[in-house]
Design a protein around this motif. Structure first.
Motif, PDB file in Angstrom:
ATOM      1  N   LEU A  62     -42.347  64.336  33.147  1.00  0.00           N
ATOM      2  CA  LEU A  62     -42.960  65.196  34.167  1.00  0.00           C
ATOM      3  C   LEU A  62     -44.014  66.131  33.566  1.00  0.00           C
ATOM      4  O   LEU A  62     -44.394  67.122  34.191  1.00  0.00           O
ATOM      5  CB  LEU A  62     -41.889  66.037  34.868  1.00  0.00           C
ATOM      6  CG  LEU A  62     -40.869  65.275  35.706  1.00  0.00           C
ATOM      7  CD1 LEU A  62     -39.843  66.246  36.279  1.00  0.00           C
ATOM      8  CD2 LEU A  62     -41.546  64.495  36.821  1.00  0.00           C
ATOM      9  N   HIS A  64     -47.047  65.924  33.356  1.00  0.00           N
ATOM     10  CA  HIS A  64     -48.271  66.003  34.165  1.00  0.00           C
ATOM     11  C   HIS A  64     -48.012  66.645  35.521  1.00  0.00           C
ATOM     12  O   HIS A  64     -48.927  66.723  36.332  1.00  0.00           O
ATOM     13  CB  HIS A  64     -48.813  64.584  34.387  1.00  0.00           C
ATOM     14  CG  HIS A  64     -47.850  63.719  35.138  1.00  0.00           C
ATOM     15  ND1 HIS A  64     -46.746  63.144  34.538  1.00  0.00           N
ATOM     16  CD2 HIS A  64     -47.788  63.376  36.444  1.00  0.00           C
ATOM     17  CE1 HIS A  64     -46.057  62.473  35.447  1.00  0.00           C
ATOM     18  NE2 HIS A  64     -46.670  62.600  36.607  1.00  0.00           N
ATOM     19  N   ASP A  65     -46.782  67.074  35.781  1.00  0.00           N
ATOM     20  CA  ASP A  65     -46.426  67.464  37.148  1.00  0.00           C
ATOM     21  C   ASP A  65     -45.654  68.787  37.167  1.00  0.00           C
ATOM     22  O   ASP A  65     -44.432  68.814  37.242  1.00  0.00           O
ATOM     23  CB  ASP A  65     -45.603  66.339  37.782  1.00  0.00           C
ATOM     24  CG  ASP A  65     -45.398  66.550  39.273  1.00  0.00           C
ATOM     25  OD1 ASP A  65     -45.679  67.649  39.770  1.00  0.00           O
ATOM     26  OD2 ASP A  65     -44.935  65.601  39.922  1.00  0.00           O
ATOM     27  N   THR A  67     -45.529  70.941  39.491  1.00  0.00           N
ATOM     28  CA  THR A  67     -44.884  71.187  40.791  1.00  0.00           C
ATOM     29  C   THR A  67     -43.461  70.639  40.788  1.00  0.00           C
ATOM     30  O   THR A  67     -42.505  71.357  41.111  1.00  0.00           O
ATOM     31  CB  THR A  67     -45.707  70.530  41.919  1.00  0.00           C
ATOM     32  OG1 THR A  67     -46.995  71.156  41.959  1.00  0.00           O
ATOM     33  CG2 THR A  67     -45.030  70.696  43.260  1.00  0.00           C
ATOM     34  N   THR A  68     -43.310  69.386  40.386  1.00  0.00           N
ATOM     35  CA  THR A  68     -41.969  68.802  40.356  1.00  0.00           C
ATOM     36  C   THR A  68     -41.099  69.497  39.310  1.00  0.00           C
ATOM     37  O   THR A  68     -39.901  69.707  39.535  1.00  0.00           O
ATOM     38  CB  THR A  68     -42.055  67.283  40.089  1.00  0.00           C
ATOM     39  OG1 THR A  68     -42.870  66.703  41.107  1.00  0.00           O
ATOM     40  CG2 THR A  68     -40.697  66.627  40.117  1.00  0.00           C
ATOM     41  N   GLN A  69     -41.679  69.879  38.168  1.00  0.00           N
ATOM     42  CA  GLN A  69     -40.908  70.641  37.167  1.00  0.00           C
ATOM     43  C   GLN A  69     -40.306  71.901  37.783  1.00  0.00           C
ATOM     44  O   GLN A  69     -39.124  72.205  37.599  1.00  0.00           O
ATOM     45  CB  GLN A  69     -41.822  71.062  36.011  1.00  0.00           C
ATOM     46  CG  GLN A  69     -42.071  70.007  34.964  1.00  0.00           C
ATOM     47  CD  GLN A  69     -42.886  70.577  33.810  1.00  0.00           C
ATOM     48  OE1 GLN A  69     -42.987  71.792  33.635  1.00  0.00           O
ATOM     49  NE2 GLN A  69     -43.462  69.703  33.019  1.00  0.00           N
ATOM     50  N   ASN A 126     -54.598  70.469  34.753  1.00  0.00           N
ATOM     51  CA  ASN A 126     -53.204  70.069  34.592  1.00  0.00           C
ATOM     52  C   ASN A 126     -52.300  70.875  35.519  1.00  0.00           C
ATOM     53  O   ASN A 126     -51.119  70.564  35.652  1.00  0.00           O
ATOM     54  CB  ASN A 126     -52.735  70.294  33.150  1.00  0.00           C
ATOM     55  CG  ASN A 126     -53.316  69.267  32.187  1.00  0.00           C
ATOM     56  OD1 ASN A 126     -53.954  68.302  32.604  1.00  0.00           O
ATOM     57  ND2 ASN A 126     -53.088  69.486  30.893  1.00  0.00           N
ATOM     58  N   ASN A 128     -51.460  73.354  39.214  1.00  0.00           N
ATOM     59  CA  ASN A 128     -51.322  73.019  40.625  1.00  0.00           C
ATOM     60  C   ASN A 128     -52.006  74.052  41.514  1.00  0.00           C
ATOM     61  O   ASN A 128     -51.555  74.326  42.627  1.00  0.00           O
ATOM     62  CB  ASN A 128     -49.836  72.844  40.993  1.00  0.00           C
ATOM     63  CG  ASN A 128     -48.989  73.988  40.480  1.00  0.00           C
ATOM     64  OD1 ASN A 128     -49.514  75.053  40.172  1.00  0.00           O
ATOM     65  ND2 ASN A 128     -47.689  73.781  40.383  1.00  0.00           N
ATOM     66  N   CYS A 145     -56.527  66.205  39.417  1.00  0.00           N
ATOM     67  CA  CYS A 145     -55.400  66.945  38.860  1.00  0.00           C
ATOM     68  C   CYS A 145     -54.374  65.978  38.275  1.00  0.00           C
ATOM     69  O   CYS A 145     -54.215  64.845  38.731  1.00  0.00           O
ATOM     70  CB  CYS A 145     -54.800  67.924  39.855  1.00  0.00           C
ATOM     71  SG  CYS A 145     -53.643  67.245  40.986  1.00  0.00           S
ATOM     72  N   ARG A 147     -51.270  65.775  38.252  1.00  0.00           N
ATOM     73  CA  ARG A 147     -50.158  65.317  39.095  1.00  0.00           C
ATOM     74  C   ARG A 147     -50.529  64.042  39.854  1.00  0.00           C
ATOM     75  O   ARG A 147     -49.698  63.153  40.039  1.00  0.00           O
ATOM     76  CB  ARG A 147     -49.793  66.436  40.072  1.00  0.00           C
ATOM     77  CG  ARG A 147     -48.589  66.122  40.898  1.00  0.00           C
ATOM     78  CD  ARG A 147     -48.071  67.346  41.625  1.00  0.00           C
ATOM     79  NE  ARG A 147     -46.746  67.048  42.138  1.00  0.00           N
ATOM     80  CZ  ARG A 147     -46.428  67.081  43.428  1.00  0.00           C
ATOM     81  NH1 ARG A 147     -47.322  67.417  44.319  1.00  0.00           N
ATOM     82  NH2 ARG A 147     -45.201  66.787  43.811  1.00  0.00           N
ATOM     83  N   ASP A 148     -51.782  63.945  40.288  1.00  0.00           N
ATOM     84  CA  ASP A 148     -52.199  62.777  41.079  1.00  0.00           C
ATOM     85  C   ASP A 148     -52.436  61.540  40.224  1.00  0.00           C
ATOM     86  O   ASP A 148     -52.492  60.436  40.747  1.00  0.00           O
ATOM     87  CB  ASP A 148     -53.503  63.082  41.835  1.00  0.00           C
ATOM     88  CG  ASP A 148     -53.306  64.151  42.886  1.00  0.00           C
ATOM     89  OD1 ASP A 148     -52.149  64.352  43.311  1.00  0.00           O
ATOM     90  OD2 ASP A 148     -54.300  64.798  43.262  1.00  0.00           O
ATOM     91  N   GLY A 150     -50.915  60.927  36.993  1.00  0.00           N
ATOM     92  CA  GLY A 150     -49.826  60.510  36.112  1.00  0.00           C
ATOM     93  C   GLY A 150     -50.069  60.767  34.645  1.00  0.00           C
ATOM     94  O   GLY A 150     -49.251  60.381  33.811  1.00  0.00           O
TER      95      GLY A 150
END
Ligand SMILES: [Mg+2]
Length: 233
Positions: A62, A64-65, A67-69, A126, A128, A145, A147-148, A150
């Motif tokens: 995660l 790259h993400d 938001t999910t973290q 990187n 959000n 970004c 997140r989009d 990967g």
């Protein structure tokens, strides 16, 4: 090679990100204290930050993400208090609203106006940040970004995604950012030209290889340089 387009980092390039992240953490904490005091007691701000660091360290998938973290961090905090169904949507709106209440550096908006008058501009982050909420979305022709896509900077894949959207060769794109590794070394290795916004006048870390093409104190200096040099190339 003339510069035909720009890619621009957001956090700590257009605004200082730490005050917004701190406000967001405290807004979440205030909501938890009111609505889920047991979670607030178990996970005060510093402990919640530590939990998020653990999530980031364990879930490299995660990276790259963010938001999910962060959402996973909240789920784990609630689960540890015996609450399986964490109110993620409500908490995320509280967090995200504050995270996007950024205060632009004084040079950012005037420079953005000058840059976008002459060059297509893609945001490349990187993080959000939401440029619509921040109110500067109209300056950007594209948004890229992590997140989009990967992958996160400094991975060349993210820079190549931006180049593809801009439709110009990498060598004609100038990447602008604050971070020596993720912005400057990443963009250089992907074949872009590089402008380091070095607000604290730091020395270039030579272990990262050749220095950026430009080392500038703020975005006004970038706009000055571009207006005086780009047309002569
Ligand atoms: Mg940055």
């Amino acid at each position: 090679m003339p510069i035909l387009a720009l890619t621009l980092d957001l956090d700590d390039t257009l605004w200082p990100v730490l005050p917004a992240l701190q406000r967001a953490d405290h807004a979440v904490d205030a909501w938890l204290r009111q609505h889920h005091p047991e979670v607030a007691r178990a996970w005060p701000v510093e402990a919640m930050r530590g939990l998020r660091a653990e999530v980031a360290a364990e879930r490299v998938d995660l990276a790259h993400d963010f938001t999910t973290q962060r959402q996973l961090t909240l789920r784990l905090a609630f689960a540890s208090c015996g609450i399986a169904d964490a109110p993620i949507d409500a908490l995320w709106e509280i967090y995200f609203a504050q995270r996007n209440r950024v205060e632009l550096y004084p040079d950012s908006l005037p420079a953005l106006r000058r840059l976008t008058a002459r060059w297509p501009l893609a945001s490349l982050t990187n993080g959000n940040a939401d440029l619509g909420r921040i109110g500067i979305d109209a300056h950007f022709s594209h948004h890229v970004c992590a997140r989009d896509h990967g992958v996160a900077k400094p991975d060349a894949g993210l820079f190549k995604a931006a180049i593809g959207l801009l439709g110009v060769p990498a060598g004609n794109v100038l990447h602008v950012g604050d971070d020596p590794l993720t912005d400057m070394a990443g963009a250089r290795d992907a074949g872009l030209r590089t402008a380091w916004i070095n607000r604290d006048a730091k020395a270039w870390p030579n272990e990262l290889g050749p220095p950026p093409d430009l080392d500038l104190p703020h975005l006004t200096a970038l706009a000055d340089w571009l207006e005086s040099h780009a047309s002569q190339e």
